[in-house]
Motif scaffolding. Structure first.
Motif, PDB file in Angstrom:
ATOM      1  N   PHE A  46      -9.367   7.210   8.347  1.00  0.00           N
ATOM      2  CA  PHE A  46      -9.125   7.097   9.785  1.00  0.00           C
ATOM      3  C   PHE A  46      -7.877   6.274  10.078  1.00  0.00           C
ATOM      4  CE2 PHE A  46      -9.737   4.696  13.744  1.00  0.00           C
ATOM      5  CZ  PHE A  46      -9.825   5.746  14.646  1.00  0.00           C
ATOM      6  N   ILE A  47      -7.759   5.116   9.441  1.00  0.00           N
ATOM      7  CA  ILE A  47      -6.610   4.258   9.722  1.00  0.00           C
ATOM      8  C   ILE A  47      -5.350   4.772   9.037  1.00  0.00           C
ATOM      9  CG2 ILE A  47      -8.066   2.240  10.058  1.00  0.00           C
ATOM     10  CD1 ILE A  47      -7.302   1.304   7.286  1.00  0.00           C
ATOM     11  N   SER A  48      -5.502   5.713   8.096  1.00  0.00           N
ATOM     12  CA  SER A  48      -4.331   6.292   7.438  1.00  0.00           C
ATOM     13  C   SER A  48      -3.795   7.522   8.154  1.00  0.00           C
ATOM     14  CB  SER A  48      -4.674   6.667   5.985  1.00  0.00           C
ATOM     15  OG  SER A  48      -5.072   5.527   5.258  1.00  0.00           O
ATOM     16  N   LEU A 148      13.385  -2.641   4.681  1.00  0.00           N
ATOM     17  CA  LEU A 148      13.822  -2.674   3.286  1.00  0.00           C
ATOM     18  C   LEU A 148      13.017  -1.705   2.433  1.00  0.00           C
ATOM     19  CD1 LEU A 148      14.419  -6.513   2.753  1.00  0.00           C
ATOM     20  CD2 LEU A 148      16.136  -4.718   3.043  1.00  0.00           C
ATOM     21  N   ARG A 149      11.725  -1.593   2.708  1.00  0.00           N
ATOM     22  CA  ARG A 149      10.906  -0.622   1.967  1.00  0.00           C
ATOM     23  C   ARG A 149      11.383   0.800   2.223  1.00  0.00           C
ATOM     24  NH1 ARG A 149       7.385   3.085   2.572  1.00  0.00           N
ATOM     25  NH2 ARG A 149       7.542   2.903   4.835  1.00  0.00           N
ATOM     26  N   SER A 355       4.506   8.269   6.238  1.00  0.00           N
ATOM     27  CA  SER A 355       5.064   7.482   5.143  1.00  0.00           C
ATOM     28  C   SER A 355       4.914   5.987   5.349  1.00  0.00           C
ATOM     29  CB  SER A 355       6.552   7.815   4.978  1.00  0.00           C
ATOM     30  OG  SER A 355       7.273   7.482   6.146  1.00  0.00           O
ATOM     31  N   ARG A 356       4.476   5.563   6.504  1.00  0.00           N
ATOM     32  CA  ARG A 356       4.329   4.131   6.769  1.00  0.00           C
ATOM     33  C   ARG A 356       2.990   3.613   6.251  1.00  0.00           C
ATOM     34  NH1 ARG A 356       6.595   2.385  12.725  1.00  0.00           N
ATOM     35  NH2 ARG A 356       8.769   3.034  12.431  1.00  0.00           N
ATOM     36  N   PRO A 357       2.923   2.290   6.003  1.00  0.00           N
ATOM     37  CA  PRO A 357       1.613   1.707   5.659  1.00  0.00           C
ATOM     38  C   PRO A 357       0.628   1.831   6.808  1.00  0.00           C
ATOM     39  CG  PRO A 357       3.408   0.252   4.993  1.00  0.00           C
ATOM     40  CD  PRO A 357       4.026   1.345   5.828  1.00  0.00           C
ATOM     41  N   GLN A 392      -1.147   5.710  -7.078  1.00  0.00           N
ATOM     42  CA  GLN A 392      -1.873   6.170  -5.889  1.00  0.00           C
ATOM     43  C   GLN A 392      -1.374   5.466  -4.630  1.00  0.00           C
ATOM     44  OE1 GLN A 392      -6.019   5.583  -6.660  1.00  0.00           O
ATOM     45  NE2 GLN A 392      -6.183   7.316  -8.094  1.00  0.00           N
ATOM     46  N   HIS A 393      -1.035   4.189  -4.751  1.00  0.00           N
ATOM     47  CA  HIS A 393      -0.527   3.471  -3.592  1.00  0.00           C
ATOM     48  C   HIS A 393       0.856   3.974  -3.184  1.00  0.00           C
ATOM     49  CE1 HIS A 393      -0.124   0.078  -0.834  1.00  0.00           C
ATOM     50  NE2 HIS A 393       1.097  -0.117  -1.314  1.00  0.00           N
ATOM     51  N   ARG A 394       1.685   4.321  -4.146  1.00  0.00           N
ATOM     52  CA  ARG A 394       3.016   4.842  -3.827  1.00  0.00           C
ATOM     53  C   ARG A 394       2.961   6.249  -3.259  1.00  0.00           C
ATOM     54  NH1 ARG A 394       7.140   4.544  -8.574  1.00  0.00           N
ATOM     55  NH2 ARG A 394       8.338   5.538  -6.906  1.00  0.00           N
ATOM     56  N   LYS A 395       2.019   7.066  -3.716  1.00  0.00           N
ATOM     57  CA  LYS A 395       1.936   8.460  -3.295  1.00  0.00           C
ATOM     58  C   LYS A 395       0.932   8.670  -2.162  1.00  0.00           C
ATOM     59  CE  LYS A 395       3.136  10.159  -7.886  1.00  0.00           C
ATOM     60  NZ  LYS A 395       2.700  10.982  -9.043  1.00  0.00           N
ATOM     61  N   ARG A 396       0.648   7.581  -1.450  1.00  0.00           N
ATOM     62  CA  ARG A 396      -0.321   7.721  -0.354  1.00  0.00           C
ATOM     63  C   ARG A 396       0.259   8.482   0.821  1.00  0.00           C
ATOM     64  NH1 ARG A 396       2.230   2.987   0.090  1.00  0.00           N
ATOM     65  NH2 ARG A 396       2.931   2.330   2.158  1.00  0.00           N
ATOM     66  N   THR A 397       1.569   8.721   0.823  1.00  0.00           N
ATOM     67  CA  THR A 397       2.202   9.427   1.942  1.00  0.00           C
ATOM     68  C   THR A 397       1.897  10.913   1.940  1.00  0.00           C
ATOM     69  OG1 THR A 397       4.183   9.696   0.615  1.00  0.00           O
ATOM     70  CG2 THR A 397       4.072   7.761   2.026  1.00  0.00           C
ATOM     71  N   THR A 398       1.422  11.464   0.820  1.00  0.00           N
ATOM     72  CA  THR A 398       1.079  12.894   0.779  1.00  0.00           C
ATOM     73  C   THR A 398      -0.303  13.072   1.367  1.00  0.00           C
ATOM     74  OG1 THR A 398       0.232  12.603  -1.466  1.00  0.00           O
ATOM     75  CG2 THR A 398       2.526  13.292  -1.228  1.00  0.00           C
TER      76      THR A 398
END
Length: 559
Positions: A46-48, A148-149, A355-357, A392-398
């Motif tokens: 939900f928050i993602s 920066l990220r 793509s954002r956190p 998994q944390h880096r590819k969470r944007t997919t």
């Protein structure tokens, strides 16, 4: 079958999978843990979601603007003693008696007397910055980490390419400039001179303006306001070139007007401001400078009057209306494609927030700390578990949805059915009608314009038909002329009068479609060949050919 599949997907029908043969019931603890994991997974999903990230970012940005506004207007005090009139701020002390507790004793160096003066509220000395300023510093620092990220998460091969890709969107340039101005204002805030405090207030005021402009990007998700941002951007690009041309007239008039009105003055930095102040505001109807030479009947007075008349005619009448026409053309050009523009804007916005956190600023600091911890553990221990978690944390944007094979097959069947229907509807022959775009849920063309366009299409089609009929009649007349020549030749060869059908010449604009006389067609309908007489004559000519040829001579057949 496609309707059943589609209705099943719309109604969210759950597809029950058959239980395997080795299925075993679990206990209460296992069920509870499964429910807790499912609930936590749903919360993370939900928050993602991009829409939830967008809402949280919007609320936090509004809170940031309110906090920044309060800190700049009501809680921004100097850290050192500065003169009251150093920043040129107007002070309104309506009730001095209420401010007796904030008086300051200053010594007069010319005399030993002491003067008690009331310190304005905005210039009271504070030993440290306010709590709001510390919160703003942390907030902007989290925004800097996020930028920066975004900069280093690009796939460009070099740092220069990453910086160029990052600075290509306008909003990233605005973010970088706003963050830079904020830190410049914070540095000037702690400098002792009074000019530095005034400069810090100016820099932070401009910085707050940029943060307010930055909030316009949030409106891209709104259907009615998103395309307007594109229009504003296009208008600003055209306004740049227009301002260059306008500057020529402003400086040309302002310098001449200032020299004739005030004469020679001491060189200072205030002269350019006075020149622009005289010429620029005249464009908007502020004719206060007219009162300066209204009663001046000398030569320079008439010269000023003539310059003002010419300037107002060129700038206020010509250039301003030219600018309005340019902006109207841009609006009309983009207004017909607002639906497509908004769809592209929505796609870019979803892609950005995907793509954002998950957490918005300033809570986004937790996401950055978690990523730093994972990276540190991966470098220290080099474990496959940490590597898997970090990937998994880096590819969470997919963004993806996991489903079973049976449910995936149902989705594929529904997609195939919908694609077949779409292709069938698209492949049907359609007349080339003018497309009607729905902008802001209103029709872009009036009914009169649609009728006029249809009439123009019909007129063009009628003209094409007329041209085709004209070409057909010309060919028909040419064929009939050939037949007339042949019949005349046969008549001259035989020496006998041959009865020929009467016809009339078909004109181009003749509405009738008949090319021959009615008798010609009646004989054809009655079974008689209109050339039967020609055959009889040819037989007679064959029998008397030897006798008649010598007397008649050679017959020339013209074509």
């Amino acid at each position: 079958e496609s309707d059943d599949v589609t209705s099943g997907l719309i109604n969210d029908v759950t597809i029950e999978e058959p239980r395997p043969a080795d299925f075993k019931p679990v206990g209460c603890f296992e069920k509870t843990m499964t429910l807790v994991k499912t609930y936590c997974g749903d919360i993370i999903k939900f928050i993602s979601a991009p829409y939830i990230k967008y809402l949280y970012s919007f609320y936090c940005h509004v809170a940031f603007l309110l906090l920044f506004t309060y800190a700049l207007l009501c809680n921004f005090f100097p850290l050192y003693d500065i003169p009251f009139d150093s920043c040129g701020v107007s002070h309104e002390l309506e009730n001095v008696a209420d401010l007796e507790n904030v008086t300051k004793t200053q010594s007069n160096h010319n005399s030993e007397t002491k003067i008690n003066t009331t310190v304005p509220y905005g210039f009271q000395k504070h030993g440290h910055p306010s709590i709001e300023e510390y919160i703003l510093f942390v907030w902007v620092s989290t925004l800097l980490l996020e930028e920066l990220r975004q900069l280093f998460s690009g796939e460009a091969p070099s740092i220069y390419k990453k910086i160029s890709i990052y600075l290509s969107p306008f909003w990233n340039k605005l973010d970088a400039l706003a963050i830079l101005l904020f830190y410049v204002g914070c540095v000037l805030r702690f400098c002792p001179p009074a000019e530095c405090f005034c400069a810090a207030r100016i820099v932070l005021s401009f910085d707050l303006t940029l943060w307010f402009i930055r909030s316009l990007d949030i409106f891209a998700a709104i259907r009615r306001l998103g395309p307007k941002l594109v229009m504003i951007g296009e208008m600003v690009n055209d306004l740049k070139s227009f301002m260059l041309m306008l500057t020529v007239f402003i400086l040309g008039f302002g310098v001449c007007f200032h020299s004739l009105l005030y004469g020679t003055k001491v060189l200072s930095w205030h002269i350019p401001r006075d020149i622009i102040n005289l010429a620029y505001w005249q464009m908007f109807g502020e004719l206060s400078s007219l009162q300066l030479f209204d009663k001046n009947y000398h030569a320079n007075g008439y010269a000023l009057f003539f310059l003002l008349v010419v300037y107002m005619a060129i700038v206020s009448v010509l250039l301003v209306n030219l600018l309005i026409a340019m902006l109207s053309y841009i609006f009309d050009r983009l207004h017909t494609n607002t639906d497509e523009i908004w769809k592209f804007q929505r796609y870019e916005l979803i892609r950005e927030y995907l793509s954002r956190p998950s957490l918005p600023p300033p809570l986004i600091l937790l996401s950055h700390v978690w990523r730093l911890v994972l990276y540190t553990l991966l470098k220290c221990y080099r474990s496959e578990c940490f590597k898997k978690i970090y990937d998994q944390h880096r590819k969470r944007t997919t963004y993806r949805i996991t489903c079973s094979e049976k449910f995936a097959s149902v989705i594929e069947k529904a997609e195939d059915a919908l694609v077949d229907d779409t292709y069938y509807n698209y492949s049907k022959p359609r007349e080339p009608l003018s497309e009607e775009h729905e902008i802001d849920e209103e029709s872009t063309h009036s009914s009169q314009e649609v009728v006029l366009k249809k009439i123009q299409v019909l007129e063009s089609q009628v003209q094409v038909i007329r041209d085709q009929v004209k070409a057909t009649r010309d060919e028909q007349n040419q064929i009939l002329n050939y037949l007339d020549c042949i019949m005349e030749g046969i008549k001259n060869m035989s020496g006998v009068d041959v009865r020929m059908p009467k016809r009339r010449h078909v004109e181009v604009d003749d509405p009738s479609d008949e090319t021959l006389h009615h008798d010609y067609y009646t004989r054809e309908k009655g079974g008689q060949n209109p050339l039967s007489d020609v055959a009889d004559v040819s037989t007679t000519v064959h029998s008397n050919e030897r006798a008649s040829t010598a007397s008649q001579g050679r017959v020339h057949l013209g074509t």
